[in-house]
Design a protein around this motif. Structure first.
Motif, PDB file in Angstrom:
ATOM      1  N   LEU A 176      49.563 113.555  18.760  1.00 49.41           N
ATOM      2  CA  LEU A 176      50.271 113.086  19.956  1.00 49.41           C
ATOM      3  C   LEU A 176      50.416 111.564  19.961  1.00 49.41           C
ATOM      4  CD1 LEU A 176      48.779 115.439  22.694  1.00 49.41           C
ATOM      5  CD2 LEU A 176      50.842 115.753  21.288  1.00 49.41           C
ATOM      6  N   ALA A 177      49.447 110.856  19.403  1.00 47.61           N
ATOM      7  CA  ALA A 177      49.546 109.394  19.310  1.00 47.61           C
ATOM      8  C   ALA A 177      50.707 108.984  18.407  1.00 47.61           C
ATOM      9  CB  ALA A 177      48.239 108.806  18.793  1.00 47.61           C
ATOM     10  N   VAL A 178      50.923 109.718  17.326  1.00 46.54           N
ATOM     11  CA  VAL A 178      52.053 109.423  16.434  1.00 46.54           C
ATOM     12  C   VAL A 178      53.369 109.663  17.170  1.00 46.54           C
ATOM     13  CG1 VAL A 178      53.277 110.172  14.349  1.00 46.54           C
ATOM     14  CG2 VAL A 178      50.792 109.812  14.282  1.00 46.54           C
ATOM     15  N   LEU A 179      53.479 110.792  17.863  1.00 46.98           N
ATOM     16  CA  LEU A 179      54.711 111.069  18.610  1.00 46.98           C
ATOM     17  C   LEU A 179      54.967 109.984  19.649  1.00 46.98           C
ATOM     18  CD1 LEU A 179      54.346 114.930  19.139  1.00 46.98           C
ATOM     19  CD2 LEU A 179      55.857 113.759  17.522  1.00 46.98           C
ATOM     20  N   THR A 180      53.919 109.566  20.341  1.00 44.80           N
ATOM     21  CA  THR A 180      54.050 108.518  21.354  1.00 44.80           C
ATOM     22  C   THR A 180      54.487 107.205  20.717  1.00 44.80           C
ATOM     23  OG1 THR A 180      52.398 109.576  22.753  1.00 44.80           O
ATOM     24  CG2 THR A 180      52.807 107.228  23.146  1.00 44.80           C
ATOM     25  N   ARG A 181      53.831 106.819  19.622  1.00 42.64           N
ATOM     26  CA  ARG A 181      54.166 105.570  18.929  1.00 42.64           C
ATOM     27  C   ARG A 181      55.622 105.556  18.463  1.00 42.64           C
ATOM     28  NH1 ARG A 181      50.022 105.588  15.902  1.00 42.64           N
ATOM     29  NH2 ARG A 181      50.899 106.367  13.976  1.00 42.64           N
ATOM     30  N   LEU A 182      56.131 106.712  18.026  1.00 42.03           N
ATOM     31  CA  LEU A 182      57.513 106.810  17.560  1.00 42.03           C
ATOM     32  C   LEU A 182      58.498 107.058  18.703  1.00 42.03           C
ATOM     33  CD1 LEU A 182      57.028 108.854  14.267  1.00 42.03           C
ATOM     34  CD2 LEU A 182      57.424 106.388  14.515  1.00 42.03           C
TER      35      LEU A 182
END
Length: 105
Positions: free
Chosen positions: A11-17
């Motif tokens: 979820l952190a990757v999705l948020t960052r992108l």
């Protein structure tokens, strides 16, 4: 707890992108108070054409994610998996369907 850690990483990757998403399924119910044993999570994401390589490249060697599967899923509004090969935890990512189809008259 490891499952939650793996989920947070995805979820952190999705948020960052800046890819909007929603958590669903048994993991969502576990997070919101009804604990259920699960080895996977279901996430629905908005389509993100042009960010497929960034998504795949954001995960380290502990994760398996196929760029071909991601590109295909985004194009067809289907699904792909992100798997932590160390823990076996899997995130099923479903690309939101286009609901602008013709409505009944």
């Amino acid at each position: 707890m490891q499952n939650l850690s793996d989920l947070r990483e995805v979820l952190a990757v999705l948020t960052r992108l800046e890819i909007p998403y929603a958590l669903g399924g048994s993991m969502a119910s576990s997070v919101h108070g009804i604990a259920r044993y699960t080895r996977d999570a279901d996430v629905t994401a908005e389509p993100f054409p042009g960010k497929e390589a960034q998504l795949v490249g954001a995960f380290g060697e502990d994760f398996y994610i196929s760029e071909v599967a991601v590109r295909d899923a985004v194009r067809r509004r289907a699904s792909f998996n992100i798997i932590n090969t160390s823990t076996g935890f899997k995130v099923d990512v479903f690309i939101r369907k286009d609901r602008r189809s013709s409505s009944p008259r």
